[in-house]
Design a protein around this motif. Structure first.
Motif, PDB file in Angstrom:
ATOM      1  N   LYS A  19     -11.756 -14.292  16.828  1.00  0.00           N
ATOM      2  CA  LYS A  19     -10.897 -13.321  16.534  1.00  0.00           C
ATOM      3  C   LYS A  19     -10.793 -12.662  15.136  1.00  0.00           C
ATOM      4  O   LYS A  19     -11.202 -13.783  14.200  1.00  0.00           O
ATOM      5  CB  LYS A  19      -9.414 -13.316  17.082  1.00  0.00           C
ATOM      6  N   LYS A  20     -10.107 -11.885  14.802  1.00  0.00           N
ATOM      7  CA  LYS A  20      -9.830 -11.592  13.446  1.00  0.00           C
ATOM      8  C   LYS A  20      -8.544 -10.973  13.394  1.00  0.00           C
ATOM      9  O   LYS A  20      -7.834 -10.622  13.956  1.00  0.00           O
ATOM     10  CB  LYS A  20     -10.998 -10.628  12.960  1.00  0.00           C
ATOM     11  N   GLN A  21      -7.956 -11.204  11.924  1.00  0.00           N
ATOM     12  CA  GLN A  21      -6.893 -10.746  11.481  1.00  0.00           C
ATOM     13  C   GLN A  21      -6.833  -9.846  10.138  1.00  0.00           C
ATOM     14  O   GLN A  21      -7.522 -10.326   9.345  1.00  0.00           O
ATOM     15  CB  GLN A  21      -5.922 -11.748  11.201  1.00  0.00           C
ATOM     16  N   VAL A  22      -6.360  -8.560  10.348  1.00  0.00           N
ATOM     17  CA  VAL A  22      -6.796  -7.680   9.355  1.00  0.00           C
ATOM     18  C   VAL A  22      -5.666  -7.825   8.241  1.00  0.00           C
ATOM     19  O   VAL A  22      -4.536  -8.611   8.420  1.00  0.00           O
ATOM     20  CB  VAL A  22      -6.612  -6.091   9.755  1.00  0.00           C
ATOM     21  N   ALA A  23      -5.973  -7.438   7.102  1.00  0.00           N
ATOM     22  CA  ALA A  23      -5.243  -7.883   5.781  1.00  0.00           C
ATOM     23  C   ALA A  23      -3.841  -7.020   6.241  1.00  0.00           C
ATOM     24  O   ALA A  23      -3.603  -5.874   6.709  1.00  0.00           O
ATOM     25  CB  ALA A  23      -5.709  -7.060   4.525  1.00  0.00           C
ATOM     26  N   PRO A  24      -2.696  -7.691   5.425  1.00  0.00           N
ATOM     27  CA  PRO A  24      -1.333  -6.856   5.559  1.00  0.00           C
ATOM     28  C   PRO A  24      -1.424  -5.757   4.836  1.00  0.00           C
ATOM     29  O   PRO A  24      -2.248  -5.455   3.904  1.00  0.00           O
ATOM     30  CB  PRO A  24      -0.464  -7.855   5.019  1.00  0.00           C
ATOM     31  N   LEU A  25      -0.736  -4.642   5.194  1.00  0.00           N
ATOM     32  CA  LEU A  25      -0.669  -3.298   4.269  1.00  0.00           C
ATOM     33  C   LEU A  25      -0.028  -3.468   3.294  1.00  0.00           C
ATOM     34  O   LEU A  25       0.910  -4.538   2.872  1.00  0.00           O
ATOM     35  CB  LEU A  25       0.283  -2.545   5.368  1.00  0.00           C
ATOM     36  N   PRO A  26      -0.233  -2.818   2.032  1.00  0.00           N
ATOM     37  CA  PRO A  26       0.677  -2.760   0.877  1.00  0.00           C
ATOM     38  C   PRO A  26       2.026  -2.707   1.109  1.00  0.00           C
ATOM     39  O   PRO A  26       2.392  -2.229   2.185  1.00  0.00           O
ATOM     40  CB  PRO A  26       0.194  -1.575   0.005  1.00  0.00           C
ATOM     41  N   TYR A  27       2.809  -3.121   0.151  1.00  0.00           N
ATOM     42  CA  TYR A  27       4.497  -3.107   0.530  1.00  0.00           C
ATOM     43  C   TYR A  27       5.001  -1.714   0.264  1.00  0.00           C
ATOM     44  O   TYR A  27       4.612  -0.817  -0.433  1.00  0.00           O
ATOM     45  CB  TYR A  27       4.991  -3.835  -0.866  1.00  0.00           C
ATOM     46  N   ASN A  28       6.104  -1.614   1.249  1.00  0.00           N
ATOM     47  CA  ASN A  28       6.971  -0.429   1.112  1.00  0.00           C
ATOM     48  C   ASN A  28       8.233  -1.487   0.615  1.00  0.00           C
ATOM     49  O   ASN A  28       8.316  -2.592   0.327  1.00  0.00           O
ATOM     50  CB  ASN A  28       7.611   0.193   2.276  1.00  0.00           C
ATOM     51  N   LEU A  29       9.432  -0.846   0.232  1.00  0.00           N
ATOM     52  CA  LEU A  29      10.393  -1.489  -0.642  1.00  0.00           C
ATOM     53  C   LEU A  29      11.043  -2.749   0.419  1.00  0.00           C
ATOM     54  O   LEU A  29      11.157  -3.815  -0.227  1.00  0.00           O
ATOM     55  CB  LEU A  29      11.406  -0.507  -0.941  1.00  0.00           C
ATOM     56  N   SER A  30      11.361  -2.356   1.518  1.00  0.00           N
ATOM     57  CA  SER A  30      11.948  -3.284   2.308  1.00  0.00           C
ATOM     58  C   SER A  30      10.917  -4.663   2.497  1.00  0.00           C
ATOM     59  O   SER A  30      11.451  -5.780   2.606  1.00  0.00           O
ATOM     60  CB  SER A  30      12.339  -2.888   3.704  1.00  0.00           C
ATOM     61  N   ALA A  31       9.736  -4.267   2.925  1.00  0.00           N
ATOM     62  CA  ALA A  31       8.943  -5.473   2.952  1.00  0.00           C
ATOM     63  C   ALA A  31       8.713  -6.202   1.679  1.00  0.00           C
ATOM     64  O   ALA A  31       8.591  -7.538   1.974  1.00  0.00           O
ATOM     65  CB  ALA A  31       7.283  -4.922   3.243  1.00  0.00           C
ATOM     66  N   LEU A  32       8.955  -5.596   0.620  1.00  0.00           N
ATOM     67  CA  LEU A  32       8.579  -6.560  -0.563  1.00  0.00           C
ATOM     68  C   LEU A  32       9.996  -6.974  -0.788  1.00  0.00           C
ATOM     69  O   LEU A  32       9.898  -8.236  -1.398  1.00  0.00           O
ATOM     70  CB  LEU A  32       8.765  -5.214  -1.832  1.00  0.00           C
ATOM     71  N   GLN A  33      10.858  -6.562  -0.612  1.00  0.00           N
ATOM     72  CA  GLN A  33      12.368  -7.394  -0.794  1.00  0.00           C
ATOM     73  C   GLN A  33      12.374  -8.327   0.228  1.00  0.00           C
ATOM     74  O   GLN A  33      12.907  -9.510  -0.113  1.00  0.00           O
ATOM     75  CB  GLN A  33      13.435  -6.351  -0.326  1.00  0.00           C
ATOM     76  N   ILE A  34      11.665  -8.480   1.432  1.00  0.00           N
ATOM     77  CA  ILE A  34      11.959  -9.532   2.405  1.00  0.00           C
ATOM     78  C   ILE A  34      11.009 -10.654   2.001  1.00  0.00           C
ATOM     79  O   ILE A  34      11.349 -11.585   2.076  1.00  0.00           O
ATOM     80  CB  ILE A  34      11.372  -9.098   3.786  1.00  0.00           C
ATOM     81  N   ASP A  74       2.914  11.177   3.147  1.00  0.00           N
ATOM     82  CA  ASP A  74       3.383  12.512   2.786  1.00  0.00           C
ATOM     83  C   ASP A  74       3.951  12.333   1.431  1.00  0.00           C
ATOM     84  O   ASP A  74       2.930  12.773   0.739  1.00  0.00           O
ATOM     85  CB  ASP A  74       4.344  12.871   3.972  1.00  0.00           C
ATOM     86  N   ALA A  75       5.153  12.295   1.407  1.00  0.00           N
ATOM     87  CA  ALA A  75       5.785  12.702   0.081  1.00  0.00           C
ATOM     88  C   ALA A  75       5.426  11.557  -1.013  1.00  0.00           C
ATOM     89  O   ALA A  75       5.291  11.825  -1.916  1.00  0.00           O
ATOM     90  CB  ALA A  75       7.295  12.974   0.050  1.00  0.00           C
ATOM     91  N   HIS A  76       5.388  10.371  -0.419  1.00  0.00           N
ATOM     92  CA  HIS A  76       4.987   9.115  -1.063  1.00  0.00           C
ATOM     93  C   HIS A  76       4.294   8.141  -0.544  1.00  0.00           C
ATOM     94  O   HIS A  76       4.124   8.279   0.826  1.00  0.00           O
ATOM     95  CB  HIS A  76       6.467   8.530  -1.747  1.00  0.00           C
ATOM     96  N   HIS A  77       3.715   7.364  -1.385  1.00  0.00           N
ATOM     97  CA  HIS A  77       2.788   6.113  -0.830  1.00  0.00           C
ATOM     98  C   HIS A  77       3.226   4.890  -0.998  1.00  0.00           C
ATOM     99  O   HIS A  77       4.500   4.549  -1.614  1.00  0.00           O
ATOM    100  CB  HIS A  77       1.342   6.471  -0.899  1.00  0.00           C
ATOM    101  N   ALA A  78       2.752   3.675  -0.441  1.00  0.00           N
ATOM    102  CA  ALA A  78       3.100   2.335  -0.728  1.00  0.00           C
ATOM    103  C   ALA A  78       3.420   2.201  -2.042  1.00  0.00           C
ATOM    104  O   ALA A  78       2.649   2.566  -2.921  1.00  0.00           O
ATOM    105  CB  ALA A  78       1.932   1.608   0.119  1.00  0.00           C
ATOM    106  N   ILE A  79       3.951   0.913  -2.434  1.00  0.00           N
ATOM    107  CA  ILE A  79       3.889   0.453  -3.845  1.00  0.00           C
ATOM    108  C   ILE A  79       2.749  -0.114  -4.197  1.00  0.00           C
ATOM    109  O   ILE A  79       2.586  -1.369  -3.622  1.00  0.00           O
ATOM    110  CB  ILE A  79       5.408  -0.272  -3.763  1.00  0.00           C
ATOM    111  N   ILE A  80       2.182   0.126  -5.114  1.00  0.00           N
ATOM    112  CA  ILE A  80       1.094  -0.708  -5.766  1.00  0.00           C
ATOM    113  C   ILE A  80       1.095  -0.598  -7.111  1.00  0.00           C
ATOM    114  O   ILE A  80       1.929   0.067  -7.974  1.00  0.00           O
ATOM    115  CB  ILE A  80      -0.285   0.046  -5.350  1.00  0.00           C
ATOM    116  N   PRO A  81       0.117  -1.403  -7.747  1.00  0.00           N
ATOM    117  CA  PRO A  81       0.237  -1.456  -9.362  1.00  0.00           C
ATOM    118  C   PRO A  81      -0.397  -0.284  -9.796  1.00  0.00           C
ATOM    119  O   PRO A  81      -1.079   0.589  -9.201  1.00  0.00           O
ATOM    120  CB  PRO A  81      -0.611  -2.745  -9.524  1.00  0.00           C
TER     121      PRO A  81
END
Length: 643
Positions: free
Chosen positions: A287-302, A383-390
């Motif tokens: 089996k495989k597990q794909v990479a976690p998505l980049p952060y949104n704010l809540s995921a980063l805060q958690i 749409d209006a904005h995307h994930a938080i990245i460097p």
């Protein structure tokens, strides 16, 4: 002359830097080389008027005034913002074309739209307003955004959604705070009963969890393990399997399927000891597990709360500085975890910046394969904005405090995951029959690290011998393992944010629960930190180490209010409908009119019920008087009587 209206001064400066020079700074604006002008808001330049602006009688709180529902909504400037508003109105009148450069979210859309409409812009000039979406404050990124202007008409629904939320919060918070405060005062309570459509259900989550823990009684439950060996002399192997109770055992189990009767477990253990066994089925899959998505704010805060024990507000403040002051990350108040495909062309410059800025990630950058395209690159989900990245800005982080460096590292690592292969592992499951009982044994082992090489914590491998269907085994003994049920855990910053993000778990209404699994949670990315902080300021919540608990006042308040106001069902429904408005699937009137009718029913019931339910509140009313009228900035905290 073209006028760029930014949400805040820092954004305005970034826009000016991307426009022709020379620049001339003036009061409240910047003139650029080609004759255009950049000006700015200071968050919300306009705010809802107080009830007495609609009728002087509303200054005094009375039951007969409720509900207060304005026919024609009014806005006003504040002493802090009136000067900048006047500057903007003058510039808007002079301008031939307007460019809306609010933050790329519904609140940012509304606050600039409010100023444009308040300034009397109409007709073709209004239709020709352009929208610039800036998620990255580096000069090159802003230049790209300025070359991709869109019609502001495309974002009317987003603005309408924010307007509906603002007005609904005003209606809900003001009217319910007044009716329950008046009822409490009848019982001798001297303070303000602050009720908010998000803060009150959130407090209810914590208060109910605290009570569950207090009344929890631990009970023993029992599992049975079979200790098995293979019978092949050339390849003897030992392993264990766990008993799976049959339907006949249901009456001896709790709602989670745990066996509560010790004698039953002992009987099973005895029946399987020194018995032959047979493999009923054996599956071994890669089996495989794909990479976690980049952060949104809540995921980063958690994640930051779990790893570093940072509060939601601390993370938000750090992110704002990394975005506005240092220009090291993209727009931080995002609720998206996806990226536009055209951003792939910047992967090389962004990863090089990470290697320069964060030496600990140099090896991770060198091993990254930027030709890979993970599931994060999805235009349909941006749409209006995307994930938080460097960003691609190069800057030594040594001048930043440790917390800022930690947050940058989290964001950078999550971004780098997108350029690593999947994590691959093998999983084996064996079903074994022993004396007519079914036992399950599972094992999982790593095949290749993939993206997980970027993280310190690695899963421990477990193994099963190679088995085949029909293979004979021997059970040396059955073992009863006694365990005890555990109470639910107190909330922490991480788990409380997770609860707000996945509010469907706490919704009672089954139909609504199903719908909400795919929609927004309690509050928005931009407001959750402020909601939590507000409850601490009002002394409804308190911290015990990492644990978050309700205070005595907070608990009594939840016990005193009608249950429907303390549950997340209604406000989660709101968030779902507000999201539908922004997606053009719901109308403003379709949301507000039913809300007004519901508000009337709640108020009528509150008046009919009398003050009895509020009679037992602790007498700490001056706490609410201090915080009830506290002013706030646009995001991260709440406006007066909002939340």
């Amino acid at each position: 002359m073209k006028l760029y209206i930014a949400e805040k001064p820092s954004l305005a400066r970034a826009i000016a830097d991307a426009l022709p020079k020379p620049h001339r700074k003036a009061d409240g604006c910047i003139y650029v080389g080609n004759g255009d002008v950049v000006s700015w808001c200071i968050g919300h330049l306009l705010t809802q008027v107080d009830p007495e602006a609609y009728d002087p009688e509303y200054k005094k709180w009375k039951f007969e005034h409720l509900p207060i529902i304005p026919e024609n909504w009014k806005l006003k400037s504040t002493p802090r913002t009136s000067k900048q508003l006047s500057i903007l109105k003058k510039l808007i009148k002079q301008a031939d074309n307007l460019v809306h450069v609010g933050d790329p979210d519904r609140e940012g859309q509304l606050l600039v739209d409010e100023v444009i409409h308040f300034s009397g812009v109409k007709g073709n000039k209004l239709k020709q307003v352009e929208r610039c979406l800036v998620s990255d404050l580096t000069t090159n990124a802003v230049k790209r955004s300025l070359q991709q202007l869109r019609s502001n008409q495309e974002f009317i629904a987003l603005s309408t959604s924010a307007l509906a939320r603002t007005r609904a919060d005003w209606l809900y918070g003001l009217n319910l705070t007044r009716v329950y405060t008046l009822q409490a005062q009848k019982s001798g309570y001297q303070g303000v009963i602050s009720v908010g459509r998000v803060q009150t259900p959130l407090l209810g989550l914590v208060a109910r969890r605290d009570k569950e823990i207090e009344v929890f009684v631990s009970k023993p439950f029992y599992e049975v393990e079979a200790h098995l060996t293979t019978l092949k002399p050339e390849n003897v192997a030992a392993f264990t399997a766990k008993w799976k109770p049959s339907e006949a055992c249901e009456k001896y189990q709790d709602h989670e399927g745990r066996v509560l009767v010790k004698k039953l477990a002992e009987n099973v253990a005895q029946r399987i000891s020194q018995q032959h066994a047979v493999v009923k089925s054996f599956t071994a899959k890669n089996k495989k597990q794909v990479a976690p998505l980049p952060y949104n704010l809540s995921a980063l805060q958690i994640d930051a709360a779990k790893r570093f024990s940072y509060t939601a507000l601390e993370v938000l403040d750090i992110c704002q500085a990394l975005y506005e002051k240092y220009k090291l990350i993209t727009y931080p108040r995002s609720d998206s975890r996806y990226l536009p495909k055209n951003h792939l062309s910047q992967a090389g410059s962004v990863t090089r910046a990470i290697a320069n800025n964060q030496p600990a990630l140099k090896k991770a950058v060198s091993n990254a394969d930027i030709s890979l395209q993970s599931r994060a690159w999805n235009d349909k989900k941006v749409d209006a904005h995307h994930a938080i990245i460097p960003t691609d800005k190069h800057q030594s982080l040594t001048s930043l405090d440790t917390a800022s460096q930690n947050i940058y590292a989290l964001i950078a690592r999550q971004y780098l995951c997108q350029f690593y292969a999947d994590y691959h592992y093998g999983e084996c499951v064996a079903e074994i029959e022993i004396n007519n009982g079914l036992f399950i044994s599972k094992a999982k082992a790593k095949i290749s690290d993939g993206w997980k090489v970027l993280f310190d914590k690695q899963e421990k491998d477990s193994y099963l011998p190679a088995l085949s269907k029909g293979q004979k085994l021997f059970c040396d003994k059955g073992e009863v393992i006694e365990k005890n049920t555990q109470p639910p855990a107190y909330f922490t910053d991480a788990t409380l944010l997770a609860a707000m993000s996945n509010i469907a778990r706490y919704v009672k209404d089954g139909e609504l629960k199903a719908v909400l699994k795919e929609t927004d949670g309690l509050g928005t990315e931009a407001t959750r930190a402020g909601i939590i902080e507000l409850l601490f300021k009002r002394l409804f919540l308190q911290r015990t180490g990492k644990l978050i608990k309700a205070t005595e006042t907070g608990r009594k308040l939840i016990e005193s209010l009608p249950e429907m106001l303390t549950l997340p069902d209604m406000t989660a429904q709101w968030e779902m409908e507000l999201n539908a408005i922004s997606q053009k699937e719901q109308s403003y009137q379709g949301f507000v009119v039913p809300l007004q009718n519901q508000l009337k029913s709640i108020i009528e019931k509150a008046i009919a019920d009398g003050p009895r339910a509020l009679a037992n509140l602790p007498s700490s009313g001056n706490v609410f008087k201090k915080t009830y009228r506290k002013k706030s900035t646009k995001k991260g905290t709440f406006k007066k009587k909002g939340s």
